[in-house]
Scaffold this motif. Structure first.
Motif, mmCIF file in Angstrom:
data_model
loop_
_atom_site.group_PDB
_atom_site.id
_atom_site.type_symbol
_atom_site.label_atom_id
_atom_site.label_comp_id
_atom_site.label_asym_id
_atom_site.label_seq_id
_atom_site.Cartn_x
_atom_site.Cartn_y
_atom_site.Cartn_z
ATOM 1 N N ALA A 60 0.828 -1.212 0.000
ATOM 2 C CA ALA A 60 0.000 0.000 0.000
ATOM 3 C C ALA A 60 0.858 1.256 0.000
ATOM 4 O O ALA A 60 0.441 2.303 -0.492
ATOM 5 C CB ALA A 60 -0.930 -0.004 1.208
ATOM 6 N N CYS A 61 2.057 1.152 0.533
ATOM 7 C CA CYS A 61 2.992 2.283 0.601
ATOM 8 C C CYS A 61 3.988 2.252 -0.559
ATOM 9 O O CYS A 61 5.153 2.654 -0.394
ATOM 10 C CB CYS A 61 3.721 2.281 1.943
ATOM 11 S SG CYS A 61 2.680 2.678 3.346
ATOM 12 N N ASP A 62 3.556 1.790 -1.701
ATOM 13 C CA ASP A 62 4.397 1.794 -2.903
ATOM 14 C C ASP A 62 5.721 1.069 -2.704
ATOM 15 O O ASP A 62 6.767 1.529 -3.150
ATOM 16 C CB ASP A 62 4.661 3.220 -3.393
ATOM 17 C CG ASP A 62 3.384 3.945 -3.797
ATOM 18 O OD1 ASP A 62 2.455 3.270 -4.287
ATOM 19 O OD2 ASP A 62 3.316 5.164 -3.610
ATOM 20 N N ASP A 63 5.674 -0.058 -1.991
ATOM 21 C CA ASP A 63 6.853 -0.891 -1.764
ATOM 22 C C ASP A 63 7.998 -0.144 -1.096
ATOM 23 O O ASP A 63 9.153 -0.247 -1.496
ATOM 24 C CB ASP A 63 7.316 -1.555 -3.062
ATOM 25 C CG ASP A 63 6.365 -2.660 -3.490
ATOM 26 O OD1 ASP A 63 5.828 -3.353 -2.600
ATOM 27 O OD2 ASP A 63 6.172 -2.829 -4.699
ATOM 28 N N VAL A 64 7.672 0.599 -0.035
ATOM 29 C CA VAL A 64 8.704 1.206 0.797
ATOM 30 C C VAL A 64 9.646 0.086 1.230
ATOM 31 O O VAL A 64 9.234 -1.068 1.344
ATOM 32 C CB VAL A 64 8.060 1.911 2.015
ATOM 33 C CG1 VAL A 64 7.245 0.963 2.862
ATOM 34 C CG2 VAL A 64 9.091 2.597 2.874
ATOM 35 N N SER A 65 10.886 0.404 1.466
ATOM 36 C CA SER A 65 11.840 -0.646 1.845
ATOM 37 C C SER A 65 11.408 -1.275 3.168
ATOM 38 O O SER A 65 10.880 -0.587 4.043
ATOM 39 C CB SER A 65 13.257 -0.097 1.953
ATOM 40 O OG SER A 65 13.432 0.576 3.172
ATOM 41 N N PRO A 66 11.611 -2.586 3.308
ATOM 42 C CA PRO A 66 11.199 -3.258 4.547
ATOM 43 C C PRO A 66 11.867 -2.673 5.787
ATOM 44 O O PRO A 66 11.240 -2.569 6.835
ATOM 45 C CB PRO A 66 11.623 -4.712 4.335
ATOM 46 C CG PRO A 66 11.841 -4.869 2.885
ATOM 47 C CD PRO A 66 12.159 -3.517 2.332
#
Length: 124
Positions: A60-66
């Protein structure tokens, strides 16, 4: 030669602790410091509905880094805004009240976007 240490994570901004703009940690400055961290507002916004798993929230957060997502969730959990429940991450009661304060900003931003789109020159 020793191995390089990973950078130390900044402490979660909380009232009474020094925060950006306030050596004494005034509550409003601590909140603004927390909300000013990358991805924090987006995470709160995406959790406005049902609880989300880490993977679903990341998508949902545009694939923010883990690693960034994990750090921001840790900040928000420490601040009492987000909690980990059986079905995933969700806003606490304090998180829900903060979200309610964000909704008028959302409405304002939508009106602003409409006004700005009318002002843009048409492409030729």
């Amino acid at each position: 030669m020793t191995a390089a240490r990973p950078p130390k994570r900044a402490a979660t901004p909380l009232p009474g602790r020094p925060a950006r703009g306030s050596a004494t940690g005034r509550p409003i400055m601590a909140l603004l410091d927390l909300l000013g961290r990358r991805w924090v507002q987006r995470i709160i916004w995406e959790l406005r509905g049902d609880a989300l798993s880490f993977r679903a929230l990341r998508a949902a957060c545009d694939d923010v880094s883990p690693s960034v997502l994990a750090a921001r969730l840790a900040d928000l959990r420490t601040a009492g805004i987000v909690e980990l429940a059986a079905r995933g991450y969700r806003l606490t009661a304090d998180g829900q009240s903060l979200l309610q304060l964000m909704l008028p900003l959302h409405a304002w931003a939508e009106r602003w976007a409409r006004r700005m789109s009318r002002l843009e020159p048409s492409p030729r």
